[in-house]
Each structure stands twice: as C-alpha cells, then as structure tokens.
Motif scaffolding. Structure first.
Motif, mmCIF file in Angstrom:
data_model
loop_
_atom_site.group_PDB
_atom_site.id
_atom_site.type_symbol
_atom_site.label_atom_id
_atom_site.label_comp_id
_atom_site.label_asym_id
_atom_site.label_seq_id
_atom_site.Cartn_x
_atom_site.Cartn_y
_atom_site.Cartn_z
ATOM 1 N N THR A 84 0.797 -1.183 -0.122
ATOM 2 C CA THR A 84 -0.068 0.241 0.120
ATOM 3 C C THR A 84 0.999 1.138 -0.114
ATOM 4 N N GLU B 299 0.716 3.358 1.960
ATOM 5 C CA GLU B 299 1.277 3.723 3.506
ATOM 6 C C GLU B 299 2.481 2.767 3.950
ATOM 7 N N LYS C 107 5.427 4.514 2.118
ATOM 8 C CA LYS C 107 5.947 5.659 2.768
ATOM 9 C C LYS C 107 6.783 5.222 4.120
ATOM 10 N N ASN C 108 6.366 4.412 4.900
ATOM 11 C CA ASN C 108 7.024 3.928 6.030
ATOM 12 C C ASN C 108 8.272 3.071 5.662
ATOM 13 N N ASP D 54 0.967 -3.511 7.212
ATOM 14 C CA ASP D 54 0.678 -1.955 7.371
ATOM 15 C C ASP D 54 0.971 -1.410 8.855
ATOM 16 N N LEU E 221 4.964 0.138 10.091
ATOM 17 C CA LEU E 221 4.462 1.435 10.734
ATOM 18 C C LEU E 221 5.106 1.508 12.165
#
Length: 392
Positions: free
Chosen positions: A9, A11, A14-15, A296, A300
C-alpha cells in the motif's frame, strides 16, 4: 511452499522510506563507545521487558534491568535500587533470563553469518544461563551460501531459540512441535480463540515457511516485509504449546538483523507492540486472513521505532572528527561524561563542575578538560573562571 498474498500500500511504501532514511542517518552518525554500549544495553533491557510484559509478565522495567545485569542469578527475590526486597514469580524471572539469552544468541548467529575478515564464525561456549551453548550444530547454525554469507533460517535454529525460551519453565516442551489443538486466550479480555493451524499440519507448514524464507522469493522481498511475514505466519501456525509469541518476535528480530537492519542493536519493536497490546493481537488475528493489514501495522511500528532511535542517535552523535580522534587517543570515563554533558547542554562552565562531578576537586576536572583540549575534541571560550567549554 508458503505463498503469502498481500498488497504494498502507499502507507507501507511511505513507511519503508521513513525506515530507510532513518537507518542511513543512524548508521552514519558516529557515537563514542560509551554511548554505543549504553544504547545497546538499554535496547536489550527494553526488548526483554516489553516482549515478556505483553504476555503477562509482572516484572517492571527497573526490575528486569536488575535481573538482566545479574543474569546468572535466578533466585525468586532480589533487592531493588531503593533497597527494597522484590519477590517475583519463578516463571517471570526465568522468562526474563531466557529472553535475554535469546537476544544474545541471535547476536551471535548474525555475527557468525556475517563474519569479519579472519574472524571465527562460531559462537563462544559457556554457561547455559548465558545461552552460550549452540546445540543447533553444523547443520542448524547460521548457514551461509557462497561468499556473501547469506543467512539461512533452519528448523534447528528455531528449535534452539524455543528451547532457550522455555528453559527452567517447560524444558520438556522446548523444541517439540505440539500434538494437540491450539487455543489462544487473550490475557487482556479472556477470550478464547482457535485461529491456528491444525496440529497434524504443523511440521509441514513449518517446513513450507522455512523453505519460502530461504527461497529466491523470500530473499528478493524487502527485508522489512519478509520479517513481518515471518512473524505473522509463525504465530498463525502456532507450532509449539508454549512461547509462540516470544518466538515469533525473536525470529523477526533475527531476520531483520541478518539483513542488516539491526542498526547497532539499538532498536526494540517489542515496546511498540506492548504500548497497545490490544492492537497488536487484533492486527495479528486480522492478518491471518489479510496479511496486508498486519504489514501496514508492522511497517508502521518499525518506522516509529527507527525514528525514535534516529532522534536519540542524532542528539548523541558527534562530528566525524571527534569519532576519529577518540579512536586515536585514550578517553577516560570522566572525559566521556564531560562529552555527554556538552552534548546535552551545549557548554560546560566552572560553576557546573560540582553538579557534573560531586566530590571531585576542580583541579581534577580541569586536568580531564585539558586532555580534551589537547586532543582538539573540545574548545575553550573566554578566560579564567568565566570560561566555558564546547565541543569543537
């Protein structure tokens, strides 16, 4: 073979970027040896405490610290820093000692998998309490492929970690696959769940997982995602009667470390999990059906922890010239304390001497400062008693 299906994803992407950026900063921020030792010891204590606390261990962080620093002592009571006697459950103390030993065992496995030139690949041999034994043997150690010393996960490594985790708790169950239905009880809610692999398939599924991890598909996957999936699938299979959560977290740490994501042994994902144990268990449970949800959450958590480490390392790190100079000259313990003071406060004045070194004469402190001045590690601004000292 295990064949996980998931989405990467925005997210997650990005992480992963956050993790890589933080990792680069951490690995390129010079730390004097005192800070490195302190940081590593702190991370070990936090790993041990939070990974056992999430499963109901009653010992507090400061109590765990005392046990870890005196790991050979497995008595049921000890005296804390205030002088009060702490009486603990036998199981709680052994869980702490065992997890500490697993952390050290993992460090040796990774060191052996990636030896320095001329360095012995074998872990040392010592007392059982320090997990110095390596019963994984030649076929089950940190195997390597070719010249790049690629880490191979083996069943023997998994068995050995599990045996260490259960030592003096359930020795007879260590490294033995379960032969009964697994039921999970959420210690936060008391809810009983049965989401795990049937016991008749445990050995097959474990072999599938290990084969995937060592396959080209596993090796080509981003190391963060690979560690997250290893953690998830190990919990889903639930191969043993006891200790599966601690084992899964240990194997994720091993995987990350073997792939170069140990960042000086400074990070501790376990604190992130324990900060909201309900979320941790829910994301694991949901991840059995949808691994993307778990990834996810897992990625994170790594981003949060790597950023925490980065912030602390940047604060404590010194200019590269200092690292070079501290490698060329002897730095006394007091001089290390002076550097730490300057890093935290910016400058040191004569009026600060009593706070920094109670019961040490000003002349003695000034001799330590002179050594740092001569080595060009610090500079002096001003004269006489109004002078202040700063890092160069």
């Amino acid at each position: 073979m295990y064949d996980p299906h998931f989405e990467i994803t925005p997210e997650i992407l990005k992480n992963i970027g956050v993790i890589e950026a933080a990792r680069a900063v951490i690995e390129n921020s010079p730390l004097i040896p005192l800070y490195e030792r302190q940081f590593q010891e702190e991370a070990t204590i936090r790993k041990v405490h939070f990974s056992t606390a999430i499963e109901g261990n009653y010992l507090q962080l400061e109590e765990v610290k005392l046990i870890v620093k005196d790991v050979g002592n497995s008595v049921l009571s000890f005296v804390d820093e205030s002088g009060a006697e702490v009486i603990a459950r036998r199981r709680d103390i052994h869980e702490v000692i065992n997890y500490r030993n697993v952390v050290k065992y993992i460090e040796r496995l990774v060191k052996r998998a990636k030896p320095k030139s001329g360095e012995d690949k074998s872990p040392g041999v010592g007392s059982q309490n320090e997990a110095e034994t390596d019963s994984a043997g030649a076929s089950g150690g940190a195997s390597t492929n070719g010249d790049d010393h690629t880490f191979n996960l083996t069943e023997d490594i998994i068995f050995e970690i599990h045996k260490i985790l259960l030592r003096n708790i359930f020795d007879e169950k260590g490294g033995i696959y379960r032969e009964a239905r697994a039921v999970s009880v959420n210690f936060l809610t008391g809810e009983k769940l049965n989401p795990y692999e049937g016991y008749g398939n445990v050995e097959i599924k474990m072999h599938d997982l290990i084969d995937w991890y060592n396959s080209e598909n596993g090796r080509s996957l981003n190391p963060v995602l690979k560690a997250g999936l290893l953690h998830l699938e190990l919990v889903r299979i639930h191969p043993f009667e006891e200790g599966n959560g601690r084992l899964a977290r240990s194997l994720a740490t091993l995987s990350l470390s073997a792939d170069g994501y140990d960042v000086g042994h400074f990070f501790c994902l376990d604190e992130y999990y324990d900060s909201n144990a309900k979320d941790y268990y829910e994301y694991l449970s949901n991840g059995f059906a949808n691994p993307t949800d778990w990834l996810d959450y897992f990625v994170l958590g790594m981003a949060v922890e790597f950023n925490r480490v980065k912030t602390k390392v940047v604060k404590m790190s010194k200019d590269a010239k200092i690292k070079e100079r501290t490698g060329q000259v002897y730095i006394s313990e007091r001089q290390e304390q002076i550097i730490e003071w300057l890093n935290n406060n910016g400058s040191l004045k004569n009026s600060d001497f009593d706070e920094l070194f109670p019961n040490v004469s000003d002349d003695t402190v000034l001799r330590e400062i002179k050594g740092l001045l001569d080595s060009e590690i610090i500079i002096k601004k001003g004269r006489t008693k109004s002078a202040r000292y700063e890092l160069r």
